[in-house]
Design a protein around this motif. Structure first.
Motif, PDB file in Angstrom:
ATOM      1  N   GLY A 201     -11.530   3.684   5.174  1.00 51.62           N
ATOM      2  CA  GLY A 201     -11.886   2.431   5.415  1.00 51.62           C
ATOM      3  C   GLY A 201     -13.218   1.905   4.830  1.00 51.62           C
ATOM      4  N   VAL A 202     -13.812   2.743   3.939  1.00 55.65           N
ATOM      5  CA  VAL A 202     -15.512   1.679   3.529  1.00 55.65           C
ATOM      6  C   VAL A 202     -14.992   0.515   3.361  1.00 55.65           C
ATOM      7  CG1 VAL A 202     -17.934   2.640   3.246  1.00 55.65           C
ATOM      8  CG2 VAL A 202     -16.089   3.642   4.295  1.00 55.65           C
ATOM      9  N   LEU A 203     -16.098  -0.143   4.003  1.00 58.09           N
ATOM     10  CA  LEU A 203     -16.171  -1.463   2.854  1.00 58.09           C
ATOM     11  C   LEU A 203     -17.735  -1.742   2.952  1.00 58.09           C
ATOM     12  CD1 LEU A 203     -14.259  -4.462   4.058  1.00 58.09           C
ATOM     13  CD2 LEU A 203     -14.334  -3.611   1.563  1.00 58.09           C
TER      14      LEU A 203
ATOM     15  N   GLU B  42      -2.947  -2.630   7.683  1.00 59.85           N
ATOM     16  CA  GLU B  42      -2.444  -3.384   6.350  1.00 59.85           C
ATOM     17  C   GLU B  42      -2.979  -5.059   7.691  1.00 59.85           C
ATOM     18  OE1 GLU B  42       0.945  -6.483   4.841  1.00 59.85           O
ATOM     19  OE2 GLU B  42       0.967  -6.180   6.953  1.00 59.85           O
ATOM     20  N   ALA B  43      -3.096  -5.681   9.665  1.00 57.09           N
ATOM     21  CA  ALA B  43      -4.040  -6.480  10.028  1.00 57.09           C
ATOM     22  C   ALA B  43      -4.905  -6.487   9.888  1.00 57.09           C
ATOM     23  CB  ALA B  43      -2.695  -6.425  11.272  1.00 57.09           C
ATOM     24  N   ALA B  44      -5.791  -4.795  10.126  1.00 57.25           N
ATOM     25  CA  ALA B  44      -6.915  -4.672   9.954  1.00 57.25           C
ATOM     26  C   ALA B  44      -7.683  -5.349   9.035  1.00 57.25           C
ATOM     27  CB  ALA B  44      -7.339  -3.029  10.150  1.00 57.25           C
ATOM     28  N   LEU B  45      -6.557  -4.804   7.532  1.00 61.34           N
ATOM     29  CA  LEU B  45      -7.652  -5.032   6.410  1.00 61.34           C
ATOM     30  C   LEU B  45      -7.445  -6.779   5.825  1.00 61.34           C
ATOM     31  CD1 LEU B  45      -8.553  -4.375   3.589  1.00 61.34           C
ATOM     32  CD2 LEU B  45      -6.796  -3.771   2.812  1.00 61.34           C
ATOM     33  N   VAL B  46      -6.244  -7.896   6.771  1.00 60.25           N
ATOM     34  CA  VAL B  46      -6.140  -8.748   6.545  1.00 60.25           C
ATOM     35  C   VAL B  46      -7.589  -9.450   7.437  1.00 60.25           C
ATOM     36  CG1 VAL B  46      -5.201 -10.811   7.539  1.00 60.25           C
ATOM     37  CG2 VAL B  46      -4.402  -9.117   6.505  1.00 60.25           C
ATOM     38  N   LYS B  47      -7.598  -8.958   8.500  1.00 58.69           N
ATOM     39  CA  LYS B  47      -8.772  -9.648   8.912  1.00 58.69           C
ATOM     40  C   LYS B  47      -9.932  -9.204   8.775  1.00 58.69           C
ATOM     41  CE  LYS B  47     -10.052  -9.851  14.262  1.00 58.69           C
ATOM     42  NZ  LYS B  47     -11.203  -9.470  13.767  1.00 58.69           N
ATOM     43  N   ALA B  48     -10.210  -7.756   7.950  1.00 54.70           N
ATOM     44  CA  ALA B  48     -11.800  -7.909   7.645  1.00 54.70           C
ATOM     45  C   ALA B  48     -12.221  -8.577   6.474  1.00 54.70           C
ATOM     46  CB  ALA B  48     -11.661  -6.222   7.144  1.00 54.70           C
TER      47      ALA B  48
ATOM     48  N   ALA C 196      -9.812   0.647  10.611  1.00 60.28           N
ATOM     49  CA  ALA C 196      -8.437   1.323  11.121  1.00 60.28           C
ATOM     50  C   ALA C 196      -8.661   2.602  10.688  1.00 60.28           C
ATOM     51  CB  ALA C 196      -7.504   0.860   9.900  1.00 60.28           C
ATOM     52  N   ASP C 197      -8.554   3.466  11.927  1.00 58.55           N
ATOM     53  CA  ASP C 197      -8.356   4.784  11.457  1.00 58.55           C
ATOM     54  C   ASP C 197      -7.532   5.939  11.164  1.00 58.55           C
ATOM     55  OD1 ASP C 197      -6.814   5.848  13.288  1.00 58.55           O
ATOM     56  OD2 ASP C 197      -8.563   5.769  15.265  1.00 58.55           O
ATOM     57  N   ASN C 198      -7.500   7.004  10.714  1.00 56.01           N
ATOM     58  CA  ASN C 198      -6.279   7.759  10.343  1.00 56.01           C
ATOM     59  C   ASN C 198      -5.063   7.812  11.092  1.00 56.01           C
ATOM     60  OD1 ASN C 198      -8.189   8.350   8.343  1.00 56.01           O
ATOM     61  ND2 ASN C 198      -8.167  10.593   8.906  1.00 56.01           N
ATOM     62  N   ASN C 199      -5.293   7.692  12.627  1.00 51.96           N
ATOM     63  CA  ASN C 199      -3.955   7.528  13.049  1.00 51.96           C
ATOM     64  C   ASN C 199      -3.377   6.166  13.295  1.00 51.96           C
ATOM     65  OD1 ASN C 199      -4.051  10.109  13.507  1.00 51.96           O
ATOM     66  ND2 ASN C 199      -5.357  10.171  15.188  1.00 51.96           N
ATOM     67  N   ALA C 200      -3.932   5.505  12.569  1.00 50.59           N
ATOM     68  CA  ALA C 200      -3.424   3.772  12.644  1.00 50.59           C
ATOM     69  C   ALA C 200      -2.172   3.634  12.437  1.00 50.59           C
ATOM     70  CB  ALA C 200      -4.283   2.268  11.686  1.00 50.59           C
ATOM     71  N   THR C 201      -1.327   2.602  12.450  1.00 55.17           N
ATOM     72  CA  THR C 201       0.367   2.732  11.478  1.00 55.17           C
ATOM     73  C   THR C 201       0.167   1.916  10.157  1.00 55.17           C
ATOM     74  OG1 THR C 201       0.811   0.502  13.037  1.00 55.17           O
ATOM     75  CG2 THR C 201       1.297   2.883  13.969  1.00 55.17           C
ATOM     76  N   ALA C 202       1.030   1.897   9.415  1.00 57.57           N
ATOM     77  CA  ALA C 202       0.995   1.110   8.652  1.00 57.57           C
ATOM     78  C   ALA C 202       1.144  -0.013   8.633  1.00 57.57           C
ATOM     79  CB  ALA C 202       2.377   0.684   7.256  1.00 57.57           C
ATOM     80  N   GLU C 203       1.711  -1.253   9.729  1.00 60.04           N
ATOM     81  CA  GLU C 203       1.108  -2.209  10.199  1.00 60.04           C
ATOM     82  C   GLU C 203      -0.220  -2.915  11.170  1.00 60.04           C
ATOM     83  OE1 GLU C 203       3.771  -0.471  11.021  1.00 60.04           O
ATOM     84  OE2 GLU C 203       5.167  -0.785   9.637  1.00 60.04           O
ATOM     85  N   GLN C 204      -0.552  -1.725  11.565  1.00 58.73           N
ATOM     86  CA  GLN C 204      -2.079  -2.319  12.218  1.00 58.73           C
ATOM     87  C   GLN C 204      -2.757  -1.563  10.581  1.00 58.73           C
ATOM     88  OE1 GLN C 204      -2.194   1.664  14.400  1.00 58.73           O
ATOM     89  NE2 GLN C 204      -1.706  -0.054  16.716  1.00 58.73           N
TER      90      GLN C 204
END
Length: 285
Positions: free
Chosen positions: A12-14, A209-215, A199-207
């Motif tokens: 998830g590097v930006l 997605e939410a982390a990317l929306v927030k970013a 969001a690390d490797n162990n995040a759920t798909a929903e987590q």
């Protein structure tokens, strides 16, 4: 750096970068206030599930550049898929390692200094660095990967580095820069600043997605690059992994879901974020 450290560092590097050349897309924000984003899908060619997921991330989602691993078993299927989508920008993901525990590949040239006793690339950067690799064999292998990609995929625009191995020493970095200049294919994103998709490797798909929306909600003006690895939760991908990273299928399926998420696309639209590619931003010389 071992495989687990590499995966955790690169998930998830930006990477924030200065504004580059214009993409030719309609300007929906005032000059100096635009947000441009390259969404990059890594490791097409590595397996069938990765191929399908990387293509889905373009056709149904936000990916605009994809990195192909020429030496991997599913390269030719990937090349066929990419020829059918000429708008999908392609980078040659220069590869000198084979990281998975039960699934291996090796060089496409005769390169005895680059392989283990079984003839496969070394699994980690640590093992690669410990080997007495021959820089001439490295150059021959990387040239072959670039040329085979260009032979089968017309829209190759850039180079990148799988696990960082092809640029891990000053000598190798100089070699990669020489090849980039010779083939007129920019390598990586010089001067980039990192910004983590939280969001690390162990995040759920929903987590995830939410982390990317927030970013994306917090993204500042400039040119940014998001690097991740789309995949699918299939039997094939569930069998792929290594010590410290056996949830590859679930993790990478979550990446694909985020890349194709309606919520993600909605925030991109709401904020007038321009999705661009390497080819848009750093045209070949």
């Amino acid at each position: 750096m071992d495989r687990r450290q590499f995966c955790l560092r690169t998930v998830g590097v930006l990477a924030a970068m200065p504004l580059g050349a214009g993409s030719g897309l309609a300007q929906r924000r005032q000059a100096g206030d635009s947000i441009k984003l390259i969404v990059r899908a890594d490791d097409i060619g590595s397996c069938h599930a990765a191929n399908v997921a990387c293509m889905r991330s373009f056709r149904d989602g936000t990916a605009r550049s994809v990195e192909v691993q020429v030496c991997c078993p599913w390269f030719y299927e990937a090349a066929q898929m990419l020829r059918a989508e000429p708008g999908y920008d392609v980078g040659v993901h220069l590869t000198l390692t084979s990281e998975w525990a039960n699934y291996k590949w090796g060089p496409i040239t005769q390169a005895p200094s680059l392989v283990d006793a079984a003839g496969h690339f070394f699994a980690t950067n640590r093992d690669f660095l410990a080997a007495k690799w021959d820089v001439h064999e490295v150059e021959k292998e990387l040239r072959a990967q670039i040329e085979l990609a260009r032979k089968h995929i017309p829209q190759v625009t850039h180079l990148s580095s799988h696990m960082g191995t092809p640029t891990i020493t000053p000598q190798l970095r100089t070699l990669a820069q020489k090849l980039a200049a010779e083939y007129k294919l920019p390598i990586e994103t010089p001067g980039a600043q990192g910004f983590r998709w939280p969001a690390d490797n162990n995040a759920t798909a929903e987590q995830r997605e939410a982390a990317l929306v927030k970013a994306l909600e917090e993204l500042k003006p400039g040119l940014w690059i998001l690097v991740e690895h789309p995949g699918l939760d299939t039997d094939e991908m569930r069998a792929i992994g290594h010590e410290g990273y056996w949830n590859v299928a679930a993790h990478r399926d979550g990446v694909t879901r985020s890349f194709t998420s309606e919520k993600v696309k909605a925030i991109i639209e709401k904020r007038s974020i321009q999705l661009v590619s390497y080819g848009d931003t750093w045209p070949r010389g």
